[in-house]
Design a protein around this motif. Sequence first.
Motif, PDB file in Angstrom:
ATOM      1  N   VAL A   1       0.854  -1.189   0.000  1.00 46.66           N
ATOM      2  CA  VAL A   1       0.000   0.000   0.000  1.00 46.66           C
ATOM      3  C   VAL A   1       0.893   1.243   0.000  1.00 46.66           C
ATOM      4  N   PHE A   2       0.570   2.194  -0.877  1.00 43.83           N
ATOM      5  CA  PHE A   2       1.305   3.461  -0.976  1.00 43.83           C
ATOM      6  C   PHE A   2       0.329   4.612  -0.760  1.00 43.83           C
ATOM      7  N   ASN A   3       0.640   5.455   0.202  1.00 44.26           N
ATOM      8  CA  ASN A   3      -0.129   6.685   0.394  1.00 44.26           C
ATOM      9  C   ASN A   3       0.599   7.818  -0.320  1.00 44.26           C
ATOM     10  N   LEU A   4       0.043   8.249  -1.438  1.00 45.84           N
ATOM     11  CA  LEU A   4       0.672   9.302  -2.238  1.00 45.84           C
ATOM     12  C   LEU A   4       0.059  10.651  -1.885  1.00 45.84           C
ATOM     13  N   GLN A   5       0.911  11.613  -1.580  1.00 44.40           N
ATOM     14  CA  GLN A   5       0.460  12.973  -1.327  1.00 44.40           C
ATOM     15  C   GLN A   5       1.146  13.891  -2.338  1.00 44.40           C
ATOM     16  N   VAL A   6       0.347  14.487  -3.211  1.00 39.08           N
ATOM     17  CA  VAL A   6       0.866  15.400  -4.236  1.00 39.08           C
ATOM     18  C   VAL A   6       0.665  16.828  -3.748  1.00 39.08           C
ATOM     19  N   LEU A   7       1.751  17.589  -3.739  1.00 38.63           N
ATOM     20  CA  LEU A   7       1.711  18.974  -3.268  1.00 38.63           C
ATOM     21  C   LEU A   7       2.074  19.919  -4.395  1.00 38.63           C
ATOM     22  N   ASP A   8       1.429  21.077  -4.432  1.00 39.46           N
ATOM     23  CA  ASP A   8       1.847  22.139  -5.351  1.00 39.46           C
ATOM     24  C   ASP A   8       3.160  22.718  -4.856  1.00 39.46           C
ATOM     25  N   ALA A   9       4.134  22.842  -5.758  1.00 44.58           N
ATOM     26  CA  ALA A   9       5.414  23.439  -5.387  1.00 44.58           C
ATOM     27  C   ALA A   9       5.214  24.912  -5.047  1.00 44.58           C
ATOM     28  N   VAL A  10       6.040  25.413  -4.136  1.00 40.63           N
ATOM     29  CA  VAL A  10       5.927  26.814  -3.735  1.00 40.63           C
ATOM     30  C   VAL A  10       6.464  27.703  -4.847  1.00 40.63           C
ATOM     31  N   SER A  11       5.886  28.887  -4.979  1.00 36.07           N
ATOM     32  CA  SER A  11       6.362  29.871  -5.939  1.00 36.07           C
ATOM     33  C   SER A  11       7.345  30.824  -5.266  1.00 36.07           C
ATOM     34  N   GLN A  12       8.029  31.627  -6.073  1.00 36.05           N
ATOM     35  CA  GLN A  12       8.986  32.590  -5.533  1.00 36.05           C
ATOM     36  C   GLN A  12       8.256  33.581  -4.621  1.00 36.05           C
ATOM     37  N   PRO A  13       8.711  33.733  -3.379  1.00 32.10           N
ATOM     38  CA  PRO A  13       7.994  34.636  -2.466  1.00 32.10           C
ATOM     39  C   PRO A  13       8.267  36.097  -2.787  1.00 32.10           C
TER      40      PRO A  13
END
Length: 332
Positions: free
Chosen positions: A119-131
């Motif tokens: 079992v794999f729990n995949l969490q996809v996150l949006d990469a942060v942009s330049q602050p």
Amino acid sequence: MKSLLLLVCLLIPEVNAMEIFAASGETIVLPMYTRLEHTSGQICNKYEWIFMGRYEKYKKKLGSVDDLCQRIEWTNKTRPHCSLSRNGSLQLYEVRVHDSGQYTVTTYHLSQVKKTQDVFNLQVLDAVSQPVVRLTCPKDDDQPVFSCLAANGTSILTSITVNGELLREKTGAEGDRDLFKVSSSAPWNVSCSVTNIVSQKTINVQYNMCPVPLSDPCLETFCFPDGSVNISCWTENGSEPLFSWFVDGNPVQSTSSWNVQENLMSGSATIAMNVSCSVRNPVSTVHSPVTTVFCPVDAPHRIFHVFPKILLYVMYNALLVNVIIMIRNNKS
């Protein structure tokens, strides 16, 4: 006794799910850890991949191979986009946040009894942009305030350092902003970092003083006889201005056609063009009106157009003098 031993061997221990993190847009592989068996390519270990999305209430079969080695793959008409590798691993293409969830692969013995399950729990996150860092200076004697904002990103951790002092760290949601008061006096060397588990961006900014808002800029032009022009952009008020130039609506950098040096731009204006500038500092951005600039060349033949008029004027004055002399002679 033999059947009891067989039953014990086929029992599958409970497996903890493996946590996997990925940035939006990445291509990742969920591995098949079990070594698959086959007999001359005619009989295979049956296996199947099942997906339960975090935002969905039902399971999807993403792909499988039956005991006769027939491959059945997801059509990729809907997400997640995926395919099966030859060894049974699942490849996910350009993952998105909605591809987050639980991915389960189950294998079976040639006897079709369940063999393993991962079992794999995949969490996809949006990469942060330049602050973006901004400084606000209150009108009264209150402390200056810095803000640091990342427009994009999931589960962001923000930290800001001013003159080597870490002010505070804060975890926030998408597009979250935090305010940081600073007690030290100018100048300020500011470093702001935004990060999540899949990406990090850092920006360094120096402020020499509390910024003053800019007044609206004006353009001044000076044409030369050869058709070249100097154009200056200036503002009466404002601190630490940064200038940008535009010709016919397009940004202009220093090239063979134009020489740009901060608030001065020079080049050829033998053809009419629309010129404007914009000025920004940490607290404001202002734009000049669009000005049509045209510097015609003073061609040599234009001098000869004027010469007959000058000659006529000289001859007229000479004739007038002769007439006056003749009148005086007659009177005498």
